[in-house]
Motif scaffolding. Structure first.
Motif, PDB file in Angstrom:
ATOM      1  N   LEU A  34      -5.152  -9.230  -7.263  1.00  0.00           N
ATOM      2  CA  LEU A  34      -4.080  -8.373  -6.765  1.00  0.00           C
ATOM      3  C   LEU A  34      -3.963  -7.086  -7.571  1.00  0.00           C
ATOM      4  O   LEU A  34      -3.653  -6.031  -7.028  1.00  0.00           O
ATOM      5  CB  LEU A  34      -2.744  -9.117  -6.788  1.00  0.00           C
ATOM      6  CG  LEU A  34      -2.640 -10.348  -5.896  1.00  0.00           C
ATOM      7  CD1 LEU A  34      -1.300 -11.026  -6.084  1.00  0.00           C
ATOM      8  CD2 LEU A  34      -2.856  -9.974  -4.446  1.00  0.00           C
ATOM      9  N   ILE A  35      -4.235  -7.187  -8.866  1.00  0.00           N
ATOM     10  CA  ILE A  35      -4.195  -5.994  -9.713  1.00  0.00           C
ATOM     11  C   ILE A  35      -5.244  -5.003  -9.239  1.00  0.00           C
ATOM     12  O   ILE A  35      -4.982  -3.809  -9.124  1.00  0.00           O
ATOM     13  CB  ILE A  35      -4.380  -6.363 -11.203  1.00  0.00           C
ATOM     14  CG1 ILE A  35      -3.178  -7.178 -11.689  1.00  0.00           C
ATOM     15  CG2 ILE A  35      -4.570  -5.118 -12.053  1.00  0.00           C
ATOM     16  CD1 ILE A  35      -3.331  -7.767 -13.082  1.00  0.00           C
ATOM     17  N   GLY A  36      -6.441  -5.503  -8.910  1.00  0.00           N
ATOM     18  CA  GLY A  36      -7.495  -4.634  -8.390  1.00  0.00           C
ATOM     19  C   GLY A  36      -7.098  -3.984  -7.080  1.00  0.00           C
ATOM     20  O   GLY A  36      -7.386  -2.808  -6.847  1.00  0.00           O
ATOM     21  N   MET A  37      -6.436  -4.729  -6.220  1.00  0.00           N
ATOM     22  CA  MET A  37      -6.003  -4.181  -4.937  1.00  0.00           C
ATOM     23  C   MET A  37      -4.955  -3.083  -5.155  1.00  0.00           C
ATOM     24  O   MET A  37      -4.998  -2.039  -4.499  1.00  0.00           O
ATOM     25  CB  MET A  37      -5.429  -5.283  -4.044  1.00  0.00           C
ATOM     26  CG  MET A  37      -5.014  -4.794  -2.680  1.00  0.00           C
ATOM     27  SD  MET A  37      -4.498  -6.094  -1.556  1.00  0.00           S
ATOM     28  CE  MET A  37      -3.224  -6.904  -2.472  1.00  0.00           C
ATOM     29  N   PRO A  44       0.428   1.334 -10.068  1.00  0.00           N
ATOM     30  CA  PRO A  44       0.219   0.746 -11.398  1.00  0.00           C
ATOM     31  C   PRO A  44       0.150  -0.783 -11.337  1.00  0.00           C
ATOM     32  O   PRO A  44       0.937  -1.422 -10.629  1.00  0.00           O
ATOM     33  CB  PRO A  44       1.441   1.207 -12.194  1.00  0.00           C
ATOM     34  CG  PRO A  44       1.911   2.437 -11.489  1.00  0.00           C
ATOM     35  CD  PRO A  44       1.596   2.226 -10.039  1.00  0.00           C
ATOM     36  N   GLY A  45      -0.781  -1.346 -12.058  1.00  0.00           N
ATOM     37  CA  GLY A  45      -1.041  -2.776 -12.025  1.00  0.00           C
ATOM     38  C   GLY A  45       0.138  -3.656 -12.386  1.00  0.00           C
ATOM     39  O   GLY A  45       0.251  -4.774 -11.894  1.00  0.00           O
ATOM     40  N   PHE A  46       1.049  -3.155 -13.227  1.00  0.00           N
ATOM     41  CA  PHE A  46       2.161  -4.012 -13.635  1.00  0.00           C
ATOM     42  C   PHE A  46       3.087  -4.365 -12.476  1.00  0.00           C
ATOM     43  O   PHE A  46       3.809  -5.352 -12.529  1.00  0.00           O
ATOM     44  CB  PHE A  46       2.948  -3.398 -14.799  1.00  0.00           C
ATOM     45  CG  PHE A  46       3.729  -2.167 -14.451  1.00  0.00           C
ATOM     46  CD1 PHE A  46       5.030  -2.273 -13.950  1.00  0.00           C
ATOM     47  CD2 PHE A  46       3.177  -0.908 -14.636  1.00  0.00           C
ATOM     48  CE1 PHE A  46       5.758  -1.139 -13.630  1.00  0.00           C
ATOM     49  CE2 PHE A  46       3.897   0.227 -14.321  1.00  0.00           C
ATOM     50  CZ  PHE A  46       5.189   0.118 -13.818  1.00  0.00           C
ATOM     51  N   PHE A  47       3.064  -3.578 -11.388  1.00  0.00           N
ATOM     52  CA  PHE A  47       3.895  -3.893 -10.225  1.00  0.00           C
ATOM     53  C   PHE A  47       3.498  -5.218  -9.583  1.00  0.00           C
ATOM     54  O   PHE A  47       4.287  -5.834  -8.875  1.00  0.00           O
ATOM     55  CB  PHE A  47       3.837  -2.783  -9.176  1.00  0.00           C
ATOM     56  CG  PHE A  47       4.727  -1.625  -9.485  1.00  0.00           C
ATOM     57  CD1 PHE A  47       6.109  -1.738  -9.392  1.00  0.00           C
ATOM     58  CD2 PHE A  47       4.187  -0.410  -9.880  1.00  0.00           C
ATOM     59  CE1 PHE A  47       6.930  -0.665  -9.683  1.00  0.00           C
ATOM     60  CE2 PHE A  47       4.999   0.658 -10.178  1.00  0.00           C
ATOM     61  CZ  PHE A  47       6.380   0.543 -10.079  1.00  0.00           C
ATOM     62  N   VAL A  48       2.266  -5.643  -9.822  1.00  0.00           N
ATOM     63  CA  VAL A  48       1.799  -6.889  -9.216  1.00  0.00           C
ATOM     64  C   VAL A  48       2.590  -8.097  -9.731  1.00  0.00           C
ATOM     65  O   VAL A  48       2.675  -9.113  -9.051  1.00  0.00           O
ATOM     66  CB  VAL A  48       0.283  -7.068  -9.420  1.00  0.00           C
ATOM     67  CG1 VAL A  48      -0.030  -7.567 -10.811  1.00  0.00           C
ATOM     68  CG2 VAL A  48      -0.290  -7.998  -8.386  1.00  0.00           C
ATOM     69  N   TYR A  49       3.199  -7.971 -10.881  1.00  0.00           N
ATOM     70  CA  TYR A  49       3.992  -9.090 -11.399  1.00  0.00           C
ATOM     71  C   TYR A  49       5.214  -9.375 -10.528  1.00  0.00           C
ATOM     72  O   TYR A  49       5.800 -10.445 -10.612  1.00  0.00           O
ATOM     73  CB  TYR A  49       4.371  -8.852 -12.857  1.00  0.00           C
ATOM     74  CG  TYR A  49       3.160  -8.928 -13.753  1.00  0.00           C
ATOM     75  CD1 TYR A  49       2.638 -10.160 -14.131  1.00  0.00           C
ATOM     76  CD2 TYR A  49       2.502  -7.779 -14.169  1.00  0.00           C
ATOM     77  CE1 TYR A  49       1.502 -10.245 -14.923  1.00  0.00           C
ATOM     78  CE2 TYR A  49       1.367  -7.853 -14.964  1.00  0.00           C
ATOM     79  CZ  TYR A  49       0.875  -9.085 -15.329  1.00  0.00           C
ATOM     80  OH  TYR A  49      -0.254  -9.161 -16.103  1.00  0.00           O
ATOM     81  N   PHE A  84       1.398  -4.335   4.264  1.00  0.00           N
ATOM     82  CA  PHE A  84       0.926  -2.950   4.211  1.00  0.00           C
ATOM     83  C   PHE A  84      -0.207  -2.722   3.221  1.00  0.00           C
ATOM     84  O   PHE A  84      -0.989  -1.784   3.390  1.00  0.00           O
ATOM     85  CB  PHE A  84       2.087  -1.990   3.957  1.00  0.00           C
ATOM     86  CG  PHE A  84       2.968  -1.827   5.162  1.00  0.00           C
ATOM     87  CD1 PHE A  84       2.494  -1.167   6.290  1.00  0.00           C
ATOM     88  CD2 PHE A  84       4.235  -2.359   5.197  1.00  0.00           C
ATOM     89  CE1 PHE A  84       3.283  -1.027   7.423  1.00  0.00           C
ATOM     90  CE2 PHE A  84       5.044  -2.231   6.315  1.00  0.00           C
ATOM     91  CZ  PHE A  84       4.560  -1.557   7.441  1.00  0.00           C
ATOM     92  N   LEU A  85      -0.347  -3.588   2.214  1.00  0.00           N
ATOM     93  CA  LEU A  85      -1.456  -3.420   1.274  1.00  0.00           C
ATOM     94  C   LEU A  85      -2.672  -4.268   1.636  1.00  0.00           C
ATOM     95  O   LEU A  85      -3.803  -3.812   1.499  1.00  0.00           O
ATOM     96  CB  LEU A  85      -1.010  -3.748  -0.152  1.00  0.00           C
ATOM     97  CG  LEU A  85       0.003  -2.806  -0.790  1.00  0.00           C
ATOM     98  CD1 LEU A  85       0.237  -3.193  -2.243  1.00  0.00           C
ATOM     99  CD2 LEU A  85      -0.421  -1.353  -0.694  1.00  0.00           C
ATOM    100  N   ALA A  86      -2.458  -5.498   2.083  1.00  0.00           N
ATOM    101  CA  ALA A  86      -3.581  -6.402   2.327  1.00  0.00           C
ATOM    102  C   ALA A  86      -4.007  -6.467   3.793  1.00  0.00           C
ATOM    103  O   ALA A  86      -5.129  -6.860   4.082  1.00  0.00           O
ATOM    104  CB  ALA A  86      -3.230  -7.806   1.841  1.00  0.00           C
TER     105      ALA A  86
END
Length: 132
Positions: A34-37, A44-49, A84-86
């Motif tokens: 998910l961080i890669g996506m 920013p990757g921290f939003f994946v949390y 919307f992302l995947a």
């Protein structure tokens, strides 16, 4: 015989358990994909949390019906991000059998949206506030 509160309870329990299984999988296997996506979209990757909020905390809140409306909004937000992302290319697509390509995601979106408007019902842990 009509039992709206039992129906709301079944909806809360089923949506909560089904999404919690996704969250447990992420707790076990991690969220690196998910961080890669997120990086691909410049987020920013921290939003994946936030996935832990939407797939672990919100489902538990639904299951026990603690602040059902808040939990439902968190769940809806999680599904909007996921769609919307995947699945952006699938939003207007149909499958070969004629079903909506994101019908599962849509059920995960509109089910909690319905709970936002109904609240947790009489079988709720928190019934004394507008956020039940």
């Amino acid at each position: 015989m009509k039992n709206t509160d039992l129906g709301i309870f079944i909806l809360r329990l089923s949506l909560g358990v089904l999404m919690l299984l996704h969250g447990i999988a992420k707790l076990i296997y991690g969220i690196d994909p998910l961080i890669g996506m997120m990086d691909q979209f410049g987020i920013p990757g921290f939003f994946v949390y936030g996935v832990y909020v939407g797939e672990v905390i919100a489902p538990i809140m639904l299951i026990i019906s603690y602040r059902t409306k808040i939990a439902a909004l968190l769940y809806v937000a999680t599904m909007l991000v996921a769609i919307f992302l995947a699945h952006p290319a699938d939003i207007l697509a149909l499958t070969q059998s004629g079903g909506w390509a994101i019908e599962l995601q849509a059920l995960y979106l509109f089910g909690p949206l319905a709970l936002f408007f109904t609240g947790g019902g009489k079988m709720a842990l928190s019934k004394a506030s507008k956020w039940d």
